[in-house]
Design a protein around this motif. Structure first.
Motif, PDB file in Angstrom:
ATOM      1  N   GLN A 148      -9.425  -7.509  -4.340  1.00 50.80           N
ATOM      2  CA  GLN A 148      -8.033  -7.441  -4.750  1.00 50.80           C
ATOM      3  C   GLN A 148      -7.704  -6.094  -5.399  1.00 50.80           C
ATOM      4  N   VAL A 149      -6.488  -5.664  -5.189  1.00 53.31           N
ATOM      5  CA  VAL A 149      -5.985  -4.439  -5.805  1.00 53.31           C
ATOM      6  C   VAL A 149      -5.078  -4.809  -6.975  1.00 53.31           C
ATOM      7  N   LEU A 150      -3.976  -5.448  -6.673  1.00 55.90           N
ATOM      8  CA  LEU A 150      -3.012  -5.882  -7.690  1.00 55.90           C
ATOM      9  C   LEU A 150      -2.991  -7.402  -7.750  1.00 55.90           C
ATOM     10  N   TYR A 151      -3.006  -7.967  -8.964  1.00 54.44           N
ATOM     11  CA  TYR A 151      -2.852  -9.409  -9.135  1.00 54.44           C
ATOM     12  C   TYR A 151      -1.827  -9.667 -10.232  1.00 54.44           C
ATOM     13  N   VAL A 152      -0.817 -10.447  -9.897  1.00 51.50           N
ATOM     14  CA  VAL A 152       0.226 -10.808 -10.862  1.00 51.50           C
ATOM     15  C   VAL A 152       0.329 -12.325 -10.896  1.00 51.50           C
ATOM     16  N   SER A 168      -2.657   2.480  -3.608  1.00 49.67           N
ATOM     17  CA  SER A 168      -2.099   1.779  -4.764  1.00 49.67           C
ATOM     18  C   SER A 168      -1.148   0.676  -4.317  1.00 49.67           C
ATOM     19  N   SER A 169      -1.020  -0.328  -5.171  1.00 46.49           N
ATOM     20  CA  SER A 169      -0.075  -1.427  -4.964  1.00 46.49           C
ATOM     21  C   SER A 169       0.777  -1.566  -6.219  1.00 46.49           C
ATOM     22  N   ALA A 170       2.020  -1.979  -6.020  1.00 52.65           N
ATOM     23  CA  ALA A 170       2.921  -2.104  -7.173  1.00 52.65           C
ATOM     24  C   ALA A 170       4.048  -3.078  -6.873  1.00 52.65           C
ATOM     25  N   MET A 218       0.838  -1.199   0.000  1.00 57.81           N
ATOM     26  CA  MET A 218       0.000   0.000   0.000  1.00 57.81           C
ATOM     27  C   MET A 218       0.872   1.247   0.000  1.00 57.81           C
ATOM     28  N   GLU A 219       0.531   2.180  -0.881  1.00 65.25           N
ATOM     29  CA  GLU A 219       1.089   3.527  -0.857  1.00 65.25           C
ATOM     30  C   GLU A 219      -0.055   4.510  -1.082  1.00 65.25           C
ATOM     31  N   SER A 220       0.045   5.668  -0.446  1.00 62.93           N
ATOM     32  CA  SER A 220      -1.003   6.661  -0.610  1.00 62.93           C
ATOM     33  C   SER A 220      -0.403   8.055  -0.424  1.00 62.93           C
ATOM     34  N   ARG A 221      -1.281   9.056  -0.449  1.00 59.42           N
ATOM     35  CA  ARG A 221      -0.883  10.451  -0.223  1.00 59.42           C
ATOM     36  C   ARG A 221      -1.838  11.065   0.785  1.00 59.42           C
ATOM     37  N   GLY A 222      -1.314  11.979   1.600  1.00 62.99           N
ATOM     38  CA  GLY A 222      -2.149  12.623   2.602  1.00 62.99           C
ATOM     39  C   GLY A 222      -3.012  13.740   2.060  1.00 62.99           C
ATOM     40  N   ASN A 257       1.115  -2.118 -11.545  1.00 62.25           N
ATOM     41  CA  ASN A 257       0.757  -1.009 -10.665  1.00 62.25           C
ATOM     42  C   ASN A 257      -0.750  -0.777 -10.790  1.00 62.25           C
ATOM     43  N   VAL A 258      -1.477  -0.884  -9.671  1.00 61.29           N
ATOM     44  CA  VAL A 258      -2.937  -0.755  -9.683  1.00 61.29           C
ATOM     45  C   VAL A 258      -3.375   0.109  -8.506  1.00 61.29           C
ATOM     46  N   LYS A 259      -4.401   0.950  -8.749  1.00 63.46           N
ATOM     47  CA  LYS A 259      -4.958   1.816  -7.710  1.00 63.46           C
ATOM     48  C   LYS A 259      -6.362   1.341  -7.350  1.00 63.46           C
ATOM     49  N   ARG A 260      -6.744   1.586  -6.099  1.00 63.52           N
ATOM     50  CA  ARG A 260      -8.125   1.327  -5.680  1.00 63.52           C
ATOM     51  C   ARG A 260      -8.636   2.531  -4.908  1.00 63.52           C
TER      52      ARG A 260
END
Length: 486
Positions: A375-379, A321-323, A303-307, A339-342
């Protein structure tokens, strides 16, 4: 022929009897009394002897009156005193429907072929449900079921344990040009409060920025890095210089010394920060960097995000987002392929706690929020990562691009032990915050980016309503089904 004979020749319902002349062929003139309603109504005003069609049909001037011939004799008035017989108003008489005259199609014998109109659709529905059920069953049966062994479960009920967590204490921005200095465990930036872990961003002392000031973590023996740029920094504003010490303090902690897994599951239940240019992350790095420096040995961003709020063009605290980061060199990082965002639904990720999870095996890797179904990211590791990256043969410097995973598995470099990292960064010059977006007060390529950021603190600091990431629980499981390469 008198009026009585004229009526009887019409029959009961006005239909002529056989052998009798019709009403139309018998010209009978009925004298009218002066002043009678029939004296003028329905007559031809031109006196040419031609009566209107309605008058001929009804025998009077009312075009809506029923023909006299359709009335029974009992409906006529008769008076010898009045002389000639007059035709009074006719009333409607119903006729009983005789048995057998009404059609009843539902009683008719049905054609045997018509039943298939109903049977065939029902058969189609049953067959469709059967096929769907089989596909679901086959899909569930074909999924590899792993057994997981608990590696780490920490709800911080015993405080911030140093045997589990290690702080990364540096001033160099971690290769991203970040603006914070990360500090020690159980300090003002990394601590447990009300049973939850908090990683909080705070402002640096103005005095260390306004005058020439030096931070030397090597001398203090607290730096967790070995290079000088990550451990030593100073403010220098003389002679046009614009270098300052990091204007913000924050935290970054890891499980590198306690919990490293190769294939398994990770879950972190956390509430994200709220405030411009805050950068929370839950992610993993390889323990040994077997395939070379970043990104050759990979990176897993759960998980990554912005404030920032939702108006930020790249997404604020309403986006997680996940990557995966992987590639032969930093210029050819193929993260954009994985790289996928939710987006949060009608809320933000800073409004409440959510579970950020990872499930990882040799065959696949996926991240999720709150449920493994979301799911957010699936590889799917169904082909070599080198082939998937479609990397160039030479880079911008005309240097040959080498495959660092030659001879590896399909999922290389994600086939080595990784450890967990929790942190809150601030700012940065790597592009995570887009230039000229939402009043961003610095440029990524500027040598005085940190100073420009700090000088605009009256704009961004009031937005720091919740400048910390709060964590309820961290759980890590290792795949332990006897064959981790299944």
């Amino acid at each position: 022929m008198d009026n009585e004979q004229s009526y009887s020749s019409q029959g009961y319902y006005g239909r002529p009897h056989a052998g009798m002349p019709s009403a139309a062929s018998t010209a009978v003139h009925t004298p009218q009394r002066p002043g009678s309603p029939n004296d003028s109504i329905g007559r031809n005003p031109f006196g040419d002897g031609v009566e209107s069609q309605a008058s001929q049909r009804t025998g009077n001037g009312n075009p809506f009156q029923s023909p006299a011939g359709s009335r029974p004799p009992s409906s006529f008035e008769s008076s010898s005193a009045m002389g000639p017989r007059y035709e009074p108003q006719r009333y409607f008489h119903s006729r009983r429907v005789r048995k057998g005259e009404v059609e009843k199609p539902w009683l008719d014998k049905v054609d045997p072929k018509e039943k298939w109109v109903t049977i065939l659709p029902i058969i189609g529905i049953i067959v469709g449900l059967g096929i769907s059920g089989f596909l679901v069953w086959d899909g569930i049966r074909s999924v590899v079921k792993h057994n997981y062994c608990e590696v780490l479960v920490d709800d911080f009920s015993q405080g911030l344990r140093s045997d589990i967590w290690s702080a990364e204490i540096q001033v160099g921005g971690f290769g991203n040009g970040e603006f914070q200095r990360t500090t020690e465990l159980n300090g003002p930036n990394v601590f447990v409060e009300n049973g939850n872990l908090k990683i909080k961003a705070t402002l640096e002392d103005d005095a260390r920025i306004l005058k020439n000031y030096k931070i030397d973590l090597l001398k203090d023996k607290t730096c967790t890095a070995t290079d000088q740029a990550s451990c030593i920094v100073a403010t220098n504003t003389t002679a046009g210089n614009s270098t300052i010490v990091p204007p913000v303090l924050s935290g970054r902690i890891t499980t590198k010394k306690s919990a490293n897994i190769k294939y398994g599951r990770v879950e972190v239940r956390a509430k994200l920060p709220e405030g411009d240019w805050l950068w929370p992350a839950i992610w993993m790095m390889p323990r040994d960097s077997k395939y070379g420096p970043w990104p050759q040995s990979g990176e897993i961003d759960i998980m990554e995000s912005r404030g920032n709020n939702y108006t930020h063009p790249q997404g604020g605290n309403n986006i997680a987002s996940s990557a995966l980061h992987w590639g032969p060199n930093p210029a050819n990082d193929a993260f954009w392929r994985t790289n996928v965002k939710r987006q949060a639904l009608h809320t933000t990720y800073s409004s409440d706690f959510h579970t950020y999870g990872l499930e990882w095996s040799q065959k696949y890797l996926f991240t999720y929020i709150d449920s493994r179904l979301l799911q957010v990211l699936y590889v799917n590791f169904d082909s070599p990562m080198w082939d998937r990256g479609n990397f160039p043969q030479v880079d911008a410097n005309n240097s040959f691009v080498r495959n660092p995973w030659d001879g590896g598995k399909f999922n290389t470099p994600f086939d080595q032990p990784f450890y967990l990292i929790l942190n809150v960064a601030v700012g940065g010059t790597n592009g995570w915050f887009e230039d000229h977006a939402n009043g961003k007060p610095w440029l990524n390529g500027s040598p005085k980016a940190k100073k420009d950021f700090w000088e605009k603190r009256d704009q961004w600091f009031p937005t720091w309503k919740q400048p910390q990431m709060e964590v309820e629980k961290v759980s890590i499981w290792q795949q332990c089904d006897g064959d981790e390469d299944l």
